[in-house]
Design a protein around this motif. Structure first.
Motif, PDB file in Angstrom:
ATOM      1  N   UNK A  68       0.869  -1.170   0.000  1.00 20.90           N
ATOM      2  CA  UNK A  68       0.000   0.000   0.000  1.00 20.90           C
ATOM      3  C   UNK A  68       0.907   1.222   0.000  1.00 20.90           C
ATOM      4  N   UNK A  69       0.851   1.983  -1.083  1.00 18.65           N
ATOM      5  CA  UNK A  69       1.659   3.194  -1.222  1.00 18.65           C
ATOM      6  C   UNK A  69       0.724   4.388  -1.121  1.00 18.65           C
ATOM      7  N   UNK A  70       1.196   5.456  -0.494  1.00 16.63           N
ATOM      8  CA  UNK A  70       0.349   6.630  -0.385  1.00 16.63           C
ATOM      9  C   UNK A  70       1.189   7.898  -0.349  1.00 16.63           C
TER      10      UNK A  70
ATOM     11  N   UNK B 184      -5.088  10.526   3.992  1.00 18.68           N
ATOM     12  CA  UNK B 184      -4.758   9.379   3.129  1.00 18.68           C
ATOM     13  C   UNK B 184      -3.914   8.368   3.889  1.00 18.68           C
ATOM     14  N   UNK B 185      -3.027   8.841   4.739  1.00 20.99           N
ATOM     15  CA  UNK B 185      -2.215   7.934   5.565  1.00 20.99           C
ATOM     16  C   UNK B 185      -3.097   7.142   6.520  1.00 20.99           C
ATOM     17  N   UNK B 186      -4.081   7.788   7.128  1.00 23.52           N
ATOM     18  CA  UNK B 186      -5.013   7.089   8.021  1.00 23.52           C
ATOM     19  C   UNK B 186      -5.772   6.008   7.256  1.00 23.52           C
ATOM     20  N   UNK B 187      -6.216   6.335   6.047  1.00 26.90           N
ATOM     21  CA  UNK B 187      -6.938   5.357   5.220  1.00 26.90           C
ATOM     22  C   UNK B 187      -6.042   4.182   4.841  1.00 26.90           C
ATOM     23  N   UNK B 188      -4.787   4.474   4.492  1.00 28.13           N
ATOM     24  CA  UNK B 188      -3.839   3.412   4.141  1.00 28.13           C
ATOM     25  C   UNK B 188      -3.616   2.479   5.331  1.00 28.13           C
ATOM     26  N   UNK B 189      -3.489   3.044   6.519  1.00 32.85           N
ATOM     27  CA  UNK B 189      -3.290   2.220   7.710  1.00 32.85           C
ATOM     28  C   UNK B 189      -4.524   1.384   8.037  1.00 32.85           C
ATOM     29  N   UNK B 190      -5.714   1.955   7.880  1.00 34.17           N
ATOM     30  CA  UNK B 190      -6.947   1.193   8.107  1.00 34.17           C
ATOM     31  C   UNK B 190      -7.068   0.038   7.121  1.00 34.17           C
ATOM     32  N   UNK B 191      -6.768   0.302   5.862  1.00 31.78           N
ATOM     33  CA  UNK B 191      -6.807  -0.750   4.847  1.00 31.78           C
ATOM     34  C   UNK B 191      -5.775  -1.829   5.158  1.00 31.78           C
ATOM     35  N   UNK B 192      -4.591  -1.422   5.596  1.00 33.58           N
ATOM     36  CA  UNK B 192      -3.560  -2.379   5.979  1.00 33.58           C
ATOM     37  C   UNK B 192      -4.001  -3.276   7.126  1.00 33.58           C
TER      38      UNK B 192
ATOM     39  N   UNK C 131      -7.062  -4.196   7.770  1.00 27.58           N
ATOM     40  CA  UNK C 131      -8.040  -5.153   7.226  1.00 27.58           C
ATOM     41  C   UNK C 131      -7.322  -6.336   6.578  1.00 27.58           C
ATOM     42  N   UNK C 132      -6.312  -6.050   5.758  1.00 30.24           N
ATOM     43  CA  UNK C 132      -5.561  -7.129   5.116  1.00 30.24           C
ATOM     44  C   UNK C 132      -4.775  -7.949   6.123  1.00 30.24           C
ATOM     45  N   UNK C 133      -4.219  -7.309   7.136  1.00 34.46           N
ATOM     46  CA  UNK C 133      -3.430  -8.023   8.148  1.00 34.46           C
ATOM     47  C   UNK C 133      -4.308  -8.988   8.942  1.00 34.46           C
ATOM     48  N   UNK C 134      -5.557  -8.623   9.188  1.00 31.56           N
ATOM     49  CA  UNK C 134      -6.483  -9.523   9.898  1.00 31.56           C
ATOM     50  C   UNK C 134      -6.751 -10.788   9.096  1.00 31.56           C
ATOM     51  N   UNK C 135      -6.617 -10.684   7.778  1.00 32.36           N
ATOM     52  CA  UNK C 135      -6.819 -11.849   6.912  1.00 32.36           C
ATOM     53  C   UNK C 135      -5.524 -12.631   6.730  1.00 32.36           C
ATOM     54  N   UNK C 136      -4.518 -12.303   7.540  1.00 32.09           N
ATOM     55  CA  UNK C 136      -3.220 -12.993   7.546  1.00 32.09           C
ATOM     56  C   UNK C 136      -2.386 -12.719   6.303  1.00 32.09           C
ATOM     57  N   UNK C 137      -2.667 -11.621   5.618  1.00 31.71           N
ATOM     58  CA  UNK C 137      -1.841 -11.216   4.479  1.00 31.71           C
ATOM     59  C   UNK C 137      -0.659 -10.400   4.995  1.00 31.71           C
ATOM     60  N   UNK C 138       0.466 -10.446   4.292  1.00 28.47           N
ATOM     61  CA  UNK C 138       1.629  -9.641   4.622  1.00 28.47           C
ATOM     62  C   UNK C 138       1.462  -8.292   3.950  1.00 28.47           C
ATOM     63  N   UNK C 139       1.521  -7.206   4.731  1.00 28.36           N
ATOM     64  CA  UNK C 139       1.257  -5.868   4.202  1.00 28.36           C
ATOM     65  C   UNK C 139       2.432  -4.943   4.499  1.00 28.36           C
ATOM     66  N   UNK C 140       2.888  -4.225   3.472  1.00 26.48           N
ATOM     67  CA  UNK C 140       3.840  -3.130   3.619  1.00 26.48           C
ATOM     68  C   UNK C 140       3.105  -1.842   3.280  1.00 26.48           C
ATOM     69  N   UNK C 141       3.230  -0.840   4.163  1.00 27.42           N
ATOM     70  CA  UNK C 141       2.624   0.463   3.922  1.00 27.42           C
ATOM     71  C   UNK C 141       3.758   1.465   3.762  1.00 27.42           C
ATOM     72  N   UNK C 142       3.774   2.162   2.624  1.00 28.72           N
ATOM     73  CA  UNK C 142       4.906   3.011   2.264  1.00 28.72           C
ATOM     74  C   UNK C 142       4.443   4.440   1.985  1.00 28.72           C
ATOM     75  N   UNK C 143       5.081   5.403   2.629  1.00 27.89           N
ATOM     76  CA  UNK C 143       4.850   6.821   2.359  1.00 27.89           C
ATOM     77  C   UNK C 143       5.752   7.212   1.182  1.00 27.89           C
TER      78      UNK C 143
END
Length: 65
Positions: free
Chosen positions: A5-7, A14-22, A24-36
């Motif tokens: 997730x890039x923002x 937008x950063x808050x939205x990226x973190x919220x989306x991250x 959601x994916x993390x709860x599904x056991x997906x590996x998530x990188x969030x990048x500014x």
């Protein structure tokens, strides 16, 4: 699944939205990188299964990096 997730944000929403989306994916056991994008300019997209890009809009125009 490996997700990127890039923002770019001007006021932080937008950063808050990226973190919220991250979360959601993390709860599904997906590996998530969030990048500014202000801090990181080079990313190897081939390392990820999905890439999501988010940015802010002002007066119907996307915020320039």
């Amino acid at each position: 699944m490996k997700i990127l997730i890039e923002f770019d944000t001007r006021y932080g929403t937008t950063e808050k939205c990226a973190n919220l989306l991250g979360e959601v994916f993390a709860k599904k056991k997906d590996f998530v990188d969030i990048v500014d994008l202000k801090e990181t300019k080079s990313i190897e997209l081939g390392d990820y299964d999905i890439a999501i890009i988010g940015g802010s809009f002002m007066m119907f125009k996307m915020h320039a990096l």
